[in-house]
Write a protein that holds these residues in place. Structure first.
Motif, PDB file in Angstrom:
ATOM      1  N   ARG A 184       5.491   6.976  -1.326  1.00  0.00           N
ATOM      2  CA  ARG A 184       5.323   6.460  -2.679  1.00  0.00           C
ATOM      3  C   ARG A 184       5.072   4.959  -2.603  1.00  0.00           C
ATOM      4  NH1 ARG A 184       8.676   9.556  -7.080  1.00  0.00           N
ATOM      5  NH2 ARG A 184       8.548  11.619  -6.199  1.00  0.00           N
ATOM      6  N   HIS A 185       4.040   4.547  -3.249  1.00  0.00           N
ATOM      7  CA  HIS A 185       3.713   3.120  -3.285  1.00  0.00           C
ATOM      8  C   HIS A 185       4.418   2.496  -4.476  1.00  0.00           C
ATOM      9  CE1 HIS A 185       0.647   3.586  -0.216  1.00  0.00           C
ATOM     10  NE2 HIS A 185       0.246   4.674  -0.842  1.00  0.00           N
ATOM     11  N   GLN A 186       5.049   1.378  -4.215  1.00  0.00           N
ATOM     12  CA  GLN A 186       5.677   0.645  -5.310  1.00  0.00           C
ATOM     13  C   GLN A 186       4.792  -0.532  -5.654  1.00  0.00           C
ATOM     14  OE1 GLN A 186       9.707  -0.330  -4.433  1.00  0.00           O
ATOM     15  NE2 GLN A 186      10.299   1.787  -4.113  1.00  0.00           N
ATOM     16  N   TYR A 187       4.470  -0.643  -6.898  1.00  0.00           N
ATOM     17  CA  TYR A 187       3.593  -1.706  -7.365  1.00  0.00           C
ATOM     18  C   TYR A 187       4.363  -2.746  -8.116  1.00  0.00           C
ATOM     19  CZ  TYR A 187      -0.073   1.564  -6.157  1.00  0.00           C
ATOM     20  OH  TYR A 187      -0.903   2.428  -5.472  1.00  0.00           O
TER      21      TYR A 187
END
Length: 97
Positions: free
Chosen positions: A94-97
């Motif tokens: 999961r990419h955290q922005y």
């Protein structure tokens, strides 16, 4: 609490315009939820691909305890699905922005 309860569900099947004897009335055997799609295809009289046919053959082998079964046959089946890339067991990033 029954540990396998989370893998069970109520199901009922009804046909329209079908006079065949594929379906039976009344309570059927307990069914592990993993088999629900396979049994639905069988009851509809549809041909099963290799994956569903193999899972159908495991129905009698594992009974109502598919997820809880320690069957070597079931383990090989799942390993084959992973090896063929049909099931991806890689962790999801999961990419955290």
């Amino acid at each position: 609490m029954n540990a396998r309860r989370q893998f069970r569900t109520f199901y009922a099947m009804e046909t329209l315009n079908d006079c065949s004897d594929r379906l039976y009335s009344g309570r059927g055997p307990d069914l592990d939820i993993a088999f629900l799609g396979t049994v639905a295809l069988q009851q509809a009289g549809l041909p099963l691909d290799e994956i569903f046919a193999t899972r159908a053959s495991l129905l009698d082998h594992c009974g109502d305890a598919y997820f809880a079964s320690s069957s070597e046959r079931k383990t090989r089946f799942h390993r084959t699905l992973v090896d063929l890339g049909i099931i991806d067991i890689a962790p999801t990033v999961r990419h955290q922005y």
